[in-house]
Scaffold this motif. Structure first.
Motif, PDB file in Angstrom:
ATOM      1  N   ASN A  32      13.085  -7.682  10.301  1.00 57.06           N
ATOM      2  CA  ASN A  32      12.611  -8.896  10.974  1.00 57.06           C
ATOM      3  C   ASN A  32      12.417  -8.715  12.476  1.00 57.06           C
ATOM      4  N   GLU A  33      13.291  -7.945  13.097  1.00 57.25           N
ATOM      5  CA  GLU A  33      13.176  -7.723  14.541  1.00 57.25           C
ATOM      6  C   GLU A  33      12.381  -6.468  14.861  1.00 57.25           C
ATOM      7  N   GLU A  39      17.069   2.799  17.433  1.00 54.44           N
ATOM      8  CA  GLU A  39      17.481   1.696  18.316  1.00 54.44           C
ATOM      9  C   GLU A  39      18.706   0.978  17.766  1.00 54.44           C
ATOM     10  N   ILE A  40      18.718   0.733  16.480  1.00 53.01           N
ATOM     11  CA  ILE A  40      19.865   0.069  15.863  1.00 53.01           C
ATOM     12  C   ILE A  40      21.100   0.954  15.982  1.00 53.01           C
ATOM     13  N   ARG A  48      21.777   7.551  13.374  1.00 55.79           N
ATOM     14  CA  ARG A  48      20.552   7.025  12.758  1.00 55.79           C
ATOM     15  C   ARG A  48      20.689   7.062  11.238  1.00 55.79           C
ATOM     16  N   GLN A  49      21.274   8.158  10.722  1.00 58.95           N
ATOM     17  CA  GLN A  49      21.478   8.293   9.278  1.00 58.95           C
ATOM     18  C   GLN A  49      22.433   7.223   8.761  1.00 58.95           C
ATOM     19  N   GLY A  50      23.439   6.883   9.546  1.00 62.15           N
ATOM     20  CA  GLY A  50      24.374   5.831   9.153  1.00 62.15           C
ATOM     21  C   GLY A  50      23.672   4.491   8.998  1.00 62.15           C
TER      22      GLY A  50
END
Length: 121
Positions: A32-33, A39-40, A48-50
């Motif tokens: 949605n964002e 970035e998350i 990133r894999q997590g």
């Protein structure tokens, strides 16, 4: 269904409450964002894999629920059928112009009104 993003949004709308808070957050940020996995990950202090693992797990849960319940498919079918009912009621109103039967007009308008109400829900 339409696009993958649309499908994922519908899955989240219908079944999102079954996800954990973390799954909801990452899923929402990603779909949605429109944040990237990187970035998350950066904002949450994980890899990133997590992030990807959490999102893939959430997608699996939501897809599995739809496969088992079919709520989204039934929702779309119901809306299509309600549109047909509304069109048929409109046709009855037009046909009634020949006969000018007040009861037929009242019933057709009631059918249209009920179908419109159901489509909004």
């Amino acid at each position: 269904m339409k696009s993958q993003a649309y499908r994922m949004a519908l899955l989240f709308d219908f079944y999102g409450d079954v996800l954990t808070d973390r799954q909801k957050e990452f899923y929402d940020l990603y779909y949605n964002e429109d944040l990237s996995l990187s970035e998350i990950a950066e904002n949450n202090g994980i890899t990133r894999q997590g992030v990807r693992d959490v999102i893939v797990r959430a997608e699996g849960i939501l897809s599995d629920l739809e496969d088992k319940t079919g709520l989204i498919k039934r929702f779309h079918t119901m809306h299509e059928q309600l549109a047909v009912i509304q069109a048929d009621a409109q046709s009855l109103l037009q046909l009634n112009n020949k006969y000018n039967d007040p009861e037929l007009e009242r019933l057709a308008q009631q059918i249209q009104s009920t179908a419109q109400t159901l489509q909004k829900e």
